[in-house]
Write a protein that holds these residues in place. Structure first.
Motif: not given
Length: 219
Positions: A76-85
């Protein structure tokens, strides 16, 4: 009125309520301090933070990533890290969750083909596959690394004829066909003869080039 809202927030915390309601109440005050301090950030918090501007959204999202990682929710953290670039961190987060296939797909899509994380992820995927008894999957991860001989060694640990032939095929696909490679192939083929696979081996060799037939006949 502010005191009333703060009291409601404290009641929510005491009752250990879900983060969505807490986020909405905190949003009235224009701050998510209580949500952050009590590890109650949710997707709703992140969505509401977007209305406060990019800086606020990034701050809340980064705090959410930290919260998810503390709780070992790395995918789940990976998804939001991706959103942060933060692509590299997203790949590492997927790897931490043992979701190496997802990590590999993401790395190949978003990173340079020579990026060290691709090799690192392939090795982790290979180790994971072998550890769970998936030799084929493990070998598929080794091949892009150029570790053909190691993949062949892993395949012949299987008692199945198809796996042994797969090992021979892998070695035949090796770009650098030297004496050592042919020696390994020859040893494999003749070991297979002792396993009562003579007819299958002869049929396989008959379809191959003269070099392989010569190796086979030399033994």
């Amino acid at each position: 009125m502010i005191d009333l809202v703060k009291n409601e927030i404290n009641e929510q915390l005491e009752l250990n309520c879900g983060g969505d309601g807490l986020s909405e109440i905190s949003f009235w005050l224009g701050t998510f301090q209580h949500v952050i301090e009590n590890d109650k950030i949710t997707d709703t918090t992140v969505a509401l933070a977007a209305s406060m501007g990019n800086s606020a959204w990034r701050f809340i999202t980064e705090k959410y990533v930290e919260q998810l990682q503390r709780k070992n929710i790395f995918d789940r953290a990976a998804t939001f890290l991706l959103a942060l670039g933060r692509v590299e961190d997203a790949v590492r987060s997927y790897n931490s969750a043992n979701q190496h296939k997802e990590a590999l797909v993401l790395a190949r899509l978003r990173l340079d083909p020579e990026h060290k994380l691709i090799e690192e992820t392939l090795r982790l995927l290979s180790e994971r596959m072998f550890a769970t008894g998936n030799r084929i999957g493990g070998c598929k991860a080794l091949i892009p690394l150029g570790e053909i001989e190691e993949a062949a060694k892993q395949l012949v640990k299987s008692p199945r004829f198809e796996a042994w032939i797969g090992a021979v095929e892998l070695l035949l696909s090796e770009e650098k066909q030297d004496e050592n490679i042919y020696k390994i192939i020859g040893n494999l083929l003749h070991t297979m003869l002792t396993l009562d696979w003579t007819d299958k081996i002869e049929a396989f060799v008959a379809k191959k080039d003269e070099a392989l037939k010569f190796i086979f006949l030399q033994k």
